[in-house]
Every structure is written in structure tokens, then in C-alpha cells.
Design a protein around this motif. Structure first.
Motif, PDB file in Angstrom:
ATOM      1  N   PHE A 190     -35.258 -47.900 -12.681  1.00 50.23           N
ATOM      2  CA  PHE A 190     -36.239 -46.931 -13.154  1.00 50.23           C
ATOM      3  C   PHE A 190     -35.972 -46.590 -14.616  1.00 50.23           C
ATOM      4  CE2 PHE A 190     -36.084 -46.408  -8.612  1.00 50.23           C
ATOM      5  CZ  PHE A 190     -37.427 -46.295  -8.272  1.00 50.23           C
ATOM      6  N   GLY A 191     -37.007 -46.155 -15.293  1.00 46.99           N
ATOM      7  CA  GLY A 191     -36.842 -45.662 -16.647  1.00 46.99           C
ATOM      8  C   GLY A 191     -37.321 -46.582 -17.747  1.00 46.99           C
ATOM      9  N   GLU A 218     -42.605 -46.183 -17.862  1.00 45.03           N
ATOM     10  CA  GLU A 218     -42.470 -45.546 -16.551  1.00 45.03           C
ATOM     11  C   GLU A 218     -43.087 -44.150 -16.542  1.00 45.03           C
ATOM     12  OE1 GLU A 218     -41.821 -46.626 -13.240  1.00 45.03           O
ATOM     13  OE2 GLU A 218     -39.717 -47.007 -13.749  1.00 45.03           O
ATOM     14  N   ALA A 230     -43.182 -44.905 -10.744  1.00 40.31           N
ATOM     15  CA  ALA A 230     -41.928 -44.833  -9.988  1.00 40.31           C
ATOM     16  C   ALA A 230     -42.194 -44.584  -8.512  1.00 40.31           C
ATOM     17  CB  ALA A 230     -41.032 -43.734 -10.558  1.00 40.31           C
ATOM     18  N   ILE A 285     -32.513 -43.397  -7.415  1.00 35.56           N
ATOM     19  CA  ILE A 285     -33.115 -42.969  -8.674  1.00 35.56           C
ATOM     20  C   ILE A 285     -32.051 -42.923  -9.769  1.00 35.56           C
ATOM     21  CG2 ILE A 285     -34.483 -41.168  -9.789  1.00 35.56           C
ATOM     22  CD1 ILE A 285     -35.886 -42.750  -7.596  1.00 35.56           C
ATOM     23  N   ARG A 315     -30.884 -46.238 -13.227  1.00 35.06           N
ATOM     24  CA  ARG A 315     -31.775 -46.184 -14.377  1.00 35.06           C
ATOM     25  C   ARG A 315     -31.375 -47.219 -15.414  1.00 35.06           C
ATOM     26  NH1 ARG A 315     -32.059 -39.799 -15.719  1.00 35.06           N
ATOM     27  NH2 ARG A 315     -33.112 -40.591 -17.576  1.00 35.06           N
ATOM     28  N   ASN A 337     -32.810 -41.327 -21.851  1.00 34.19           N
ATOM     29  CA  ASN A 337     -34.188 -41.390 -21.372  1.00 34.19           C
ATOM     30  C   ASN A 337     -35.054 -42.103 -22.409  1.00 34.19           C
ATOM     31  OD1 ASN A 337     -36.588 -41.088 -20.072  1.00 34.19           O
ATOM     32  ND2 ASN A 337     -36.690 -38.862 -20.238  1.00 34.19           N
ATOM     33  N   MET A 341     -41.638 -39.200 -18.986  1.00 33.94           N
ATOM     34  CA  MET A 341     -40.818 -38.629 -17.925  1.00 33.94           C
ATOM     35  C   MET A 341     -39.712 -37.783 -18.545  1.00 33.94           C
ATOM     36  SD  MET A 341     -40.393 -41.653 -15.073  1.00 33.94           S
ATOM     37  CE  MET A 341     -39.600 -40.517 -13.932  1.00 33.94           C
ATOM     38  N   GLU A 390     -36.149 -35.059 -17.334  1.00 36.57           N
ATOM     39  CA  GLU A 390     -35.120 -34.963 -16.296  1.00 36.57           C
ATOM     40  C   GLU A 390     -35.649 -34.268 -15.048  1.00 36.57           C
ATOM     41  OE1 GLU A 390     -32.188 -36.569 -16.354  1.00 36.57           O
ATOM     42  OE2 GLU A 390     -33.069 -37.388 -18.191  1.00 36.57           O
ATOM     43  N   ASP A 420     -38.587 -34.732 -13.817  1.00 37.53           N
ATOM     44  CA  ASP A 420     -39.269 -35.785 -13.061  1.00 37.53           C
ATOM     45  C   ASP A 420     -38.281 -36.612 -12.255  1.00 37.53           C
ATOM     46  OD1 ASP A 420     -41.803 -35.098 -14.085  1.00 37.53           O
ATOM     47  OD2 ASP A 420     -41.457 -36.301 -15.888  1.00 37.53           O
ATOM     48  N   TYR A 421     -37.128 -36.917 -12.844  1.00 39.95           N
ATOM     49  CA  TYR A 421     -36.124 -37.693 -12.118  1.00 39.95           C
ATOM     50  C   TYR A 421     -35.575 -36.897 -10.939  1.00 39.95           C
ATOM     51  CZ  TYR A 421     -36.084 -41.436 -15.555  1.00 39.95           C
ATOM     52  OH  TYR A 421     -36.443 -42.499 -16.349  1.00 39.95           O
ATOM     53  N   LYS A 422     -35.408 -35.599 -11.110  1.00 40.42           N
ATOM     54  CA  LYS A 422     -34.935 -34.760  -9.995  1.00 40.42           C
ATOM     55  C   LYS A 422     -35.975 -34.737  -8.875  1.00 40.42           C
ATOM     56  CE  LYS A 422     -31.959 -31.784 -12.775  1.00 40.42           C
ATOM     57  NZ  LYS A 422     -31.734 -30.421 -13.323  1.00 40.42           N
TER      58      LYS A 422
END
Length: 254
Positions: free
Chosen positions: A149-150, A154, A159, A178, A181, A215, A220, A222, A224-226
Motif C-alpha cells: 500500500f501507499g 493510492e 486500498a 496495512i 507500505r 507517506n 492519504m 495517517e 486513513d491508514y489507521k
């Protein structure tokens, strides 16, 4: 079990944007005959019976795959490899490779979003990925696959395409976290772009710190990643995923 880790080729003929080729950028393969002279020495001298191929890419040539497998079968060897999603990986070929000792292959999948695959310059499609994994499953070959991902293109939406597809196919035994990355290794396309955009301010310090994850996806953050981590947690706890995932080994090796 007596295993030897070996390489039958160097580099890779493809140029994915995130990939750092540790053995150079020119793809070259040892001949099957040359490679098996070394294997025969290891078999005769040390009793090796399993070969773990560490090639970035096992082969781009169907005939070479078959020739390799045939020689492995003669020596009663088990072997593993890293594989690319190819249309040529049909049921007949994969069954033959398994018959000739293939015990595990791992795919670099990265995403099931065509937009992201295009951005990564993977030169494969989501449909090709899905077909290859289904055929491998039908051939009852042990296999795995990894997602990343990333990518700069993205979004939460792209994702989630991958997360939802992965969650609906636990029987395919692909790996998804996730936390997996993209790392901007020097020499890669994503690194060059990150430096140009000022995302890496001090290249020496970046190396000294071990190339930490940054990033590079502007759409996106942080948070969004959470969110994706939370969705992944929920999928992994779902009864369907747990039930299907728990019987992967018996389905594949039975």
C-alpha cells in the motif's frame, strides 16, 4: 530435509516503480544445464534434497520452467520459487510443476486495483491476478502472495478494493497487512520522485535511518491508514474468514 538456497538468474526484466534490484538491472539467466551441474554436486556431496530459489523472478519462459522442473524431478528434488502473474501459468503447467517437486511459490501481487497496478508499472491486471491465484488453488499448489500500500496514486478507495477482495478470498492464502507500505529505496522510481517533491530532505540521513517509511500518497494521511488497519482487523475477526482461513493447509496439501 537438507535445503540449499540458490539463484538461477539475476535481476528482473520488469521495472516496477517501488522495486530495488539488488543484483543489477540487467536480467540474465543461467542455463538449466549449468545450474543443475551445481545442484548435482550439492546432491551428491551434501545430500541436498530441497532447493529454495532466491531469484527475484524464477523465469519468464515457459519452456525453461518445464526444463527446470523436469531436471528437478529426475533428482527427486523439492523446490520453491518467486513467481510473476502470467497468462501462461495455466492449470496444465502448474500441475506439471507440482508433479516435478514444486512445494511453494510466492507471487508479488501488490494491489487488485487496476489504477494502482498501472501506476506501479506492474504490467499486469487485477483480472490476471485473480485468474492466476484461482488456477494455482485449483492445481493444489502451495502458494502465497503479498500486497503493498501507499503508491503515489493510492486512495482509501483503491486500498479498500484490495482489502475487500482479499477478505473475500481467505482460501487463497495471500498476505495482507496495512503495515506493508511501500519503502522508498534509493534507486527506485518512487525514491526519485520523493526527493524531487521534497519528501526526503536529507538523502544521507535517510539512508542512515534505514530508509524509514514515508507517506508518498498525497491523497492519504495517517488517519486513513489507521482506518484501513481497523477494517482489516474487523475482516480478520469475521467468522467466515476465520473458518475458511483455518482450513487452507488441508485443502492445498491434501
Amino acid at each position: 530435509l537438507s535445503m540449499a538456497t540458490m539463484s538461477s538468474s539475476r535481476a528482473c526484466p520488469f521495472s516496477c516503480t517501488f522495486c530495488f534490484h539488488t543484483s543489477g538491472t540487467t536480467y540474465r539467466q543461467r542455463s538449466v544445464g549449468n545450474f543443475f551441474k551445481e545442484i548435482e554436486f550439492l546432491v551428491d556431496t551434501y545430500g541436498v534434497n530441497t532447493i529454495d530459489l532466491c531469484d527475484e523472478l524464477f523465469s519468464v519462459d515457459r519452456s525453461r520452467m518445464r526444463a527446470f522442473a523436469e531436471r528437478a524431478k529426475r533428482l527427486n528434488l523439492k523446490w520453491t520459487c518467486l513467481m510473476r502473474v502470467y497468462p501462461m501459468l495455466d492449470l496444465e503447467l502448474l500441475r506439471y510443476l507440482k508433479e516435478c517437486g514444486l512445494i511453494f511459490m510466492n507471487f508479488g501481487l501488490e494491489s487488485t486495483s487496476d489504477a494502482i497496478l498501472k501506476s506501479m508499472q506492474k504490467k499486469i491486471t487485477s483480472e490476471q491476478i485473480k485468474k492466476a491465484l484461482q488456477v494455482a488453488h485449483e492445481a493444489r499448489v502451495n502458494f502465497g502472495g503479498n500486497f503493498l500500500f501507499g503508491d503515489p496514486e493510492e486512495t482509501v478507495g483503491t486500498a479498500m478494493e484490495t482489502v475487500q477482495w482479499w477478505a473475500s478470498h481467505p482460501e487463497l492464502n495471500t498476505n495482507l497487512g496495512i503495515g506493508t507500505r511501500i519503502i522508498t529505496y534509493p534507486g527506485t522510481d518512487v525514491y526519485t520522485r520523493a526527493v524531487a517533491k521534497g519528501l526526503i530532505h536529507n538523502e544521507v540521513k535517510f539512508l542512515e535511518e534505514g530508509c524509514p517509511v514515508i507517506n508518498i500518497a498525497p491523497r492519504m494521511d495517517e488517519g486513513d491508514y489507521k482506518y484501513l488497519l481497523f477494517k482489516l482487523y474487523l475482516y480478520k475477526r469475521s467468522p467466515r474468514y476465520v473458518a475458511l482461513g483455518s482450513c487452507v493447509a488441508s485443502k492445498v496439501t491434501g
